[in-house]
Design a protein around this motif. Structure first.
Motif, PDB file in Angstrom:
ATOM      1  N   SER A  13      22.368 -29.406  -4.525  1.00 39.95           N
ATOM      2  CA  SER A  13      21.287 -30.390  -4.607  1.00 39.95           C
ATOM      3  C   SER A  13      19.907 -29.732  -4.681  1.00 39.95           C
ATOM      4  N   VAL A  14      19.817 -28.750  -5.544  1.00 44.00           N
ATOM      5  CA  VAL A  14      18.536 -28.069  -5.764  1.00 44.00           C
ATOM      6  C   VAL A  14      18.070 -28.427  -7.175  1.00 44.00           C
ATOM      7  N   LYS A  15      16.785 -28.706  -7.323  1.00 51.26           N
ATOM      8  CA  LYS A  15      16.319 -29.097  -8.657  1.00 51.26           C
ATOM      9  C   LYS A  15      16.169 -27.867  -9.561  1.00 51.26           C
ATOM     10  N   PRO A  16      16.510 -28.022 -10.857  1.00 47.08           N
ATOM     11  CA  PRO A  16      16.550 -26.869 -11.772  1.00 47.08           C
ATOM     12  C   PRO A  16      15.223 -26.134 -11.907  1.00 47.08           C
ATOM     13  N   SER A  17      14.122 -26.772 -11.568  1.00 45.54           N
ATOM     14  CA  SER A  17      12.820 -26.107 -11.726  1.00 45.54           C
ATOM     15  C   SER A  17      12.596 -24.989 -10.720  1.00 45.54           C
ATOM     16  N   VAL A  18      13.537 -24.746  -9.812  1.00 46.99           N
ATOM     17  CA  VAL A  18      13.391 -23.579  -8.919  1.00 46.99           C
ATOM     18  C   VAL A  18      13.960 -22.312  -9.580  1.00 46.99           C
ATOM     19  N   TRP A  19      14.540 -22.456 -10.759  1.00 43.36           N
ATOM     20  CA  TRP A  19      15.266 -21.333 -11.362  1.00 43.36           C
ATOM     21  C   TRP A  19      14.547 -20.798 -12.596  1.00 43.36           C
ATOM     22  N   ILE A  20      14.424 -19.493 -12.683  1.00 45.44           N
ATOM     23  CA  ILE A  20      13.812 -18.857 -13.859  1.00 45.44           C
ATOM     24  C   ILE A  20      14.853 -17.996 -14.574  1.00 45.44           C
ATOM     25  N   TRP A  21      15.012 -18.272 -15.858  1.00 50.58           N
ATOM     26  CA  TRP A  21      15.873 -17.435 -16.713  1.00 50.58           C
ATOM     27  C   TRP A  21      15.033 -16.222 -17.118  1.00 50.58           C
ATOM     28  N   THR A  22      15.182 -15.148 -16.371  1.00 47.66           N
ATOM     29  CA  THR A  22      14.378 -13.943 -16.576  1.00 47.66           C
ATOM     30  C   THR A  22      14.948 -13.100 -17.724  1.00 47.66           C
ATOM     31  N   HIS A  23      14.065 -12.506 -18.494  1.00 45.49           N
ATOM     32  CA  HIS A  23      14.399 -11.715 -19.700  1.00 45.49           C
ATOM     33  C   HIS A  23      15.084 -12.579 -20.763  1.00 45.49           C
ATOM     34  N   ALA A  24      14.661 -13.823 -20.846  1.00 42.86           N
ATOM     35  CA  ALA A  24      15.262 -14.764 -21.807  1.00 42.86           C
ATOM     36  C   ALA A  24      15.003 -14.350 -23.260  1.00 42.86           C
ATOM     37  N   HIS A  25      13.965 -13.546 -23.486  1.00 48.48           N
ATOM     38  CA  HIS A  25      13.670 -13.097 -24.862  1.00 48.48           C
ATOM     39  C   HIS A  25      14.798 -12.256 -25.440  1.00 48.48           C
ATOM     40  N   GLN A  26      15.698 -11.758 -24.578  1.00 47.06           N
ATOM     41  CA  GLN A  26      16.802 -10.940 -25.092  1.00 47.06           C
ATOM     42  C   GLN A  26      17.834 -11.753 -25.874  1.00 47.06           C
ATOM     43  N   MET A  27      17.756 -13.072 -25.760  1.00 48.41           N
ATOM     44  CA  MET A  27      18.636 -13.917 -26.584  1.00 48.41           C
ATOM     45  C   MET A  27      18.205 -13.802 -28.054  1.00 48.41           C
ATOM     46  N   GLU A  28      19.181 -13.732 -28.952  1.00 43.97           N
ATOM     47  CA  GLU A  28      18.823 -13.618 -30.364  1.00 43.97           C
ATOM     48  C   GLU A  28      18.355 -14.941 -30.937  1.00 43.97           C
ATOM     49  N   THR A  29      18.980 -16.026 -30.505  1.00 49.11           N
ATOM     50  CA  THR A  29      18.576 -17.335 -31.018  1.00 49.11           C
ATOM     51  C   THR A  29      18.047 -18.184 -29.858  1.00 49.11           C
ATOM     52  N   SER A  30      17.385 -19.278 -30.223  1.00 44.51           N
ATOM     53  CA  SER A  30      16.644 -20.044 -29.217  1.00 44.51           C
ATOM     54  C   SER A  30      17.393 -21.256 -28.670  1.00 44.51           C
ATOM     55  N   GLU A  31      18.554 -21.597 -29.254  1.00 43.27           N
ATOM     56  CA  GLU A  31      19.207 -22.860 -28.883  1.00 43.27           C
ATOM     57  C   GLU A  31      19.508 -22.958 -27.380  1.00 43.27           C
ATOM     58  N   GLU A  32      20.090 -21.891 -26.843  1.00 49.14           N
ATOM     59  CA  GLU A  32      20.461 -21.923 -25.417  1.00 49.14           C
ATOM     60  C   GLU A  32      19.222 -22.044 -24.542  1.00 49.14           C
ATOM     61  N   LEU A  33      18.132 -21.415 -24.987  1.00 45.76           N
ATOM     62  CA  LEU A  33      16.899 -21.468 -24.203  1.00 45.76           C
ATOM     63  C   LEU A  33      16.339 -22.885 -24.218  1.00 45.76           C
ATOM     64  N   ILE A  34      16.409 -23.510 -25.372  1.00 42.14           N
ATOM     65  CA  ILE A  34      15.933 -24.899 -25.472  1.00 42.14           C
ATOM     66  C   ILE A  34      16.754 -25.802 -24.562  1.00 42.14           C
ATOM     67  N   GLY A  35      18.081 -25.604 -24.584  1.00 44.84           N
ATOM     68  CA  GLY A  35      18.954 -26.412 -23.723  1.00 44.84           C
ATOM     69  C   GLY A  35      18.619 -26.237 -22.251  1.00 44.84           C
ATOM     70  N   ALA A  36      18.425 -24.982 -21.843  1.00 42.21           N
ATOM     71  CA  ALA A  36      18.116 -24.706 -20.437  1.00 42.21           C
ATOM     72  C   ALA A  36      16.748 -25.277 -20.064  1.00 42.21           C
ATOM     73  N   ALA A  37      15.783 -25.132 -20.965  1.00 42.86           N
ATOM     74  CA  ALA A  37      14.435 -25.658 -20.693  1.00 42.86           C
ATOM     75  C   ALA A  37      14.475 -27.173 -20.575  1.00 42.86           C
TER      76      ALA A  37
END
Ligand SMILES: [Zn+2]
Length: 344
Positions: free
Chosen positions: A221-245
């Protein structure tokens, strides 16, 4: 103990033509603060904030709780560099060096006082680099017990210094999430729930970590805004980042470690960061993005890994790509406040 300093209330560089305008959610919050190594401040005092750097580290060396830096050599290298960074209008830096590979909070406090930049340290353990920097007790203890250690650091201060962490830093290896890395994630969430601290999790190009984090957050029961996907630029495409955001997780594009020359490597880094940023902007998700360099002003046995490319290279590129002053301000001023504020 030093008194709290008002380094600079806000940056003049980025506020030209744009008001520092916290978004609506911010205005509704009450006292939103963050613990720096020189004490608690209102988050609005962070000013231009670099959210993922290393003032110093022993990364690459053996695991050790006592970093044993050559303090004279370190200060001779780091202080002039921090002054240069200060001249670029940076007012605060989150130091992501964890315990067991070089965290030294007393030294950070001295550097903060001498440079007049707010520095923020962390609690947590680093589970990447094939678990090299995870202390032995982490394998024996439960997630609750680990969380209890980290919560104590927040409540009583780190060791006997009275210095409190401003965020939780953990890390996970690539591939399937290991048992120990999952335990660190659970301990981080328990710590966050007890303290309000935000969690920066070294994730890189392993979306499985962020997916698991979302499941664990739902369970705890923790809200997702407490979590940071660090080094997210290492992903080649942006889809997963958009989904997580979209799910509410922060996306940290933090590899802007541009060196002096315009090398191909620099260009590739800039391209990758701008690609993700444009994709996130198109989805109206800039309010979930942090940018930084993952630099290091005192790496083990090496030259400074600069943390100034955002100012020398990336901001001009953002302007070329029609990002407004206000959007740039959002990335460097507003979003760090939103991401790291402890609201009481
Ligand atoms: Zn780092």
């Amino acid at each position: 103990m030093p008194t709290r300093r008002q380094f600079i209330q806000q940056s003049s560089l980025l506020s030209l033509g744009s008001v520092l305008s916290p978004s609506i959610g911010m205005a509704q919050k009450k006292a939103a603060k963050i613990y720096t190594v020189t004490g608690a401040i209102d988050v609005s005092e962070l000013g231009v904030c670099l959210t993922h750097e290393h003032i110093m580290s022993n990364f690459g060396g053996e695991r050790s709780y006592q970093p044993n830096y050559d303090v004279a050599a370190l200060k001779a290298q780091v202080l002039p560099y921090l002054k240069r960074i200060k001249s670029l209008e940076v007012n605060s830096i989150l130091d992501c060096t964890t315990a067991y590979f070089g965290r030294d909070v007393q030294l950070l406090q001295e550097l903060s006082e001498e440079s007049e930049i707010y520095l923020i340290t962390n609690t947590g353990y680093y589970g990447a680099a094939n678990d090299r920097y995870i202390p032995k007790h982490a394998y024996q203890e439960t997630a609750e017990q680990l969380a209890e250690r980290w919560i104590q650091e927040f409540e009583k201060g780190i060791d006997q210094t009275g210095i409190r962490p401003g965020f939780v830093k953990i890390a996970a290896d690539g591939g399937e999430v290991s048992h120990i890395d999952q335990k660190l994630m659970q301990a981080a969430l328990k710590t966050s729930r007890a303290t309000g601290l935000t969690i920066a999790c070294h994730t890189g190009n392993n979306p499985a970590v962020s997916k698991l984090a979302q499941e664990l957050m739902a369970e705890e029961s923790v809200k997702p805004s407490v979590w940071i996907w660090t080094h997210a630029h290492q992903m080649e495409t942006s889809e997963e980042l958009i989904g997580a955001a979209k799910a509410g997780i922060w996306i940290s594009l933090d590899g802007l470690r541009i060196s002096g020359k315009d090398t191909e490597a620099n260009q590739a880094l800039l391209d990758r960061h701008i690609q993700h940023l444009l994709a996130l902007k198109e989805q109206d998700l800039l309010s979930r993005v942090l940018i930084s360099h993952d630099g290091n002003s005192f790496p083990r046995g090496g030259a400074i890994r600069p943390y100034e490319g955002i100012f020398t290279h990336f901001i001009p590129l953002l302007k070329d790509k029609r990002f407004t002053e206000q959007e740039i301000n959002q990335l460097l001023v507003d979003n760090p406040q939103q991401a790291f504020a402890i609201v009481e």
